[in-house]
Design a protein around this motif. Structure first.
Motif, PDB file in Angstrom:
ATOM      1  N   VAL A  61       0.870  -1.225  -0.086  1.00 16.01           N
ATOM      2  CA  VAL A  61       0.212  -0.072   0.125  1.00 16.01           C
ATOM      3  C   VAL A  61       0.799   1.352  -0.035  1.00 16.01           C
ATOM      4  CG1 VAL A  61      -1.678   1.256   1.208  1.00 16.01           C
ATOM      5  CG2 VAL A  61      -1.820  -1.250   1.149  1.00 16.01           C
ATOM      6  N   VAL A  62       0.798   2.017  -1.179  1.00 13.57           N
ATOM      7  CA  VAL A  62       1.677   3.249  -1.375  1.00 13.57           C
ATOM      8  C   VAL A  62       0.690   4.375  -1.823  1.00 13.57           C
ATOM      9  CG1 VAL A  62       3.755   2.101  -1.762  1.00 13.57           C
ATOM     10  CG2 VAL A  62       2.268   2.668  -3.737  1.00 13.57           C
TER      11      VAL A  62
ATOM     12  N   ASN B 237      -2.255   8.523  -9.417  1.00  9.13           N
ATOM     13  CA  ASN B 237      -1.820   7.520  -8.513  1.00  9.13           C
ATOM     14  C   ASN B 237      -1.077   6.468  -8.906  1.00  9.13           C
ATOM     15  OD1 ASN B 237      -1.433   7.028  -5.704  1.00  9.13           O
ATOM     16  ND2 ASN B 237      -3.337   5.730  -5.588  1.00  9.13           N
ATOM     17  N   ASN B 238      -0.365   6.533 -10.061  1.00 10.15           N
ATOM     18  CA  ASN B 238       0.293   5.242 -10.500  1.00 10.15           C
ATOM     19  C   ASN B 238       1.382   4.602  -9.899  1.00 10.15           C
ATOM     20  OD1 ASN B 238      -1.464   5.588 -12.677  1.00 10.15           O
ATOM     21  ND2 ASN B 238      -0.205   5.483 -14.274  1.00 10.15           N
TER      22      ASN B 238
ATOM     23  N   ALA C  66       8.146   4.218 -15.910  1.00  7.42           N
ATOM     24  CA  ALA C  66       8.496   5.551 -15.350  1.00  7.42           C
ATOM     25  C   ALA C  66       7.278   6.608 -15.789  1.00  7.42           C
ATOM     26  CB  ALA C  66       9.562   6.141 -16.462  1.00  7.42           C
ATOM     27  N   ALA C  67       6.373   6.256 -14.662  1.00  2.81           N
ATOM     28  CA  ALA C  67       4.778   6.620 -15.082  1.00  2.81           C
ATOM     29  C   ALA C  67       5.031   8.509 -15.034  1.00  2.81           C
ATOM     30  CB  ALA C  67       4.100   6.217 -14.015  1.00  2.81           C
TER      31      ALA C  67
ATOM     32  N   ASP D 160      -0.024   7.881 -18.967  1.00  2.00           N
ATOM     33  CA  ASP D 160       0.193   8.076 -17.493  1.00  2.00           C
ATOM     34  C   ASP D 160       1.195   6.841 -17.160  1.00  2.00           C
ATOM     35  OD1 ASP D 160      -1.770   6.058 -18.038  1.00  2.00           O
ATOM     36  OD2 ASP D 160      -2.571   6.133 -16.217  1.00  2.00           O
ATOM     37  N   HIS D 161       1.681   6.026 -18.078  1.00  2.00           N
ATOM     38  CA  HIS D 161       2.766   5.256 -17.596  1.00  2.00           C
ATOM     39  C   HIS D 161       4.177   5.277 -18.197  1.00  2.00           C
ATOM     40  CE1 HIS D 161       0.094   2.154 -15.607  1.00  2.00           C
ATOM     41  NE2 HIS D 161      -0.820   2.854 -16.130  1.00  2.00           N
ATOM     42  N   TRP D 162       4.328   6.453 -19.064  1.00  3.56           N
ATOM     43  CA  TRP D 162       5.656   6.807 -19.529  1.00  3.56           C
ATOM     44  C   TRP D 162       5.885   8.262 -19.595  1.00  3.56           C
ATOM     45  CZ3 TRP D 162       4.280  10.664 -23.122  1.00  3.56           C
ATOM     46  CH2 TRP D 162       3.290  10.245 -23.869  1.00  3.56           C
TER      47      TRP D 162
END
Length: 211
Positions: free
Chosen positions: A6-7, A32-33, A51-52, A78-80
């Motif tokens: 959980v982060v 919140n990726n 590297a979001a 949102d993922h690069w």
């Protein structure tokens, strides 16, 4: 300290210590990726999954050891979002699902297919092609020789389509090839354990064959 998985954005990474591999998970960006940093204990080589966003957060997590490679799990921005900055600072090689490379503006050095082996130091990871989110979404599975498999993916496809029925108009369907829905991958924390995989999949544990 027990790993909970959980982060929160702006919070510390959660770290899973395995005999051969250390997995650090951090949350970044407005969506919140998750990003995962994998470090081989034997060689200290590191690999980053997604590297979001927030390049400085990721570079702080990476530290002075640098990284050998960055894996982008799929083409969505949102993922690069921090990929160019992370590569500029580290010179890492890039990996992404073969069907998604054209949608990632940073060049992919190694297109990845289902079943391909990726390495971080002496540790081997198996790429699994996922369906239902983008044509080339992938997850990495670490089959821990000292325990159970550990799948790593930044988020679960919302409605995995497995070919059992005609998908709705506009639904992303990958070209012909192996289809490995995420929910059929091993779920090591069902029914016991810290439950991260179960919570993220949001589905019940599979029943044993024949029941």
């Amino acid at each position: 300290m027990t790993y909970a998985g959980v982060v929160e954005v702006g919070g510390p990474a959660d770290v899973r210590e395995l005999p051969d591999l250390v997995i650090s998970k951090v949350a970044v960006g407005s969506t919140n990726n998750n990003a995962y940093l994998l470090r081989c204990r034997a060689t200290d080589e590191q690999l980053l999954i997604d590297a979001a966003a927030e390049p400085q957060t990721l570079l702080s997590l990476i530290g002075d050891s640098g990284i050998a490679s960055v894996v982008t799990t799929h083409r969505h921005g949102d993922h690069w979002g921090a990929l160019a900055e992370v590569l500029g600072a580290t010179g890492a090689h890039t990996y992404a699902g073969a069907y998604d490379t054209e949608g990632i503006p940073v060049p992919t050095d190694v297109p990845v297919a289902d079943g391909d082996t990726l390495r971080v130091g002496r540790v081997e990871l198996t790429a699994r092609h996922l369906t239902g989110h983008t044509p080339g979404s992938i997850a990495l599975v670490y089959d821990d020789p000292h325990g159970h498999p550990h799948p790593r993916v930044s988020h679960v496809p919302a409605k995995p389509w497995t070919g059992g029925r005609v998908p709705p108009a506009g639904w992303p369907v990958p070209p012909a090839g192996p289809r490995v829905p995420l929910l059929r991958l091993p779920r090591p924390h069902c029914p016991q354990g810290d439950g991260e995989w179960h919570r993220r999949a949001r589905s019940p544990c599979p029943r044993p064959a024949g029941r």
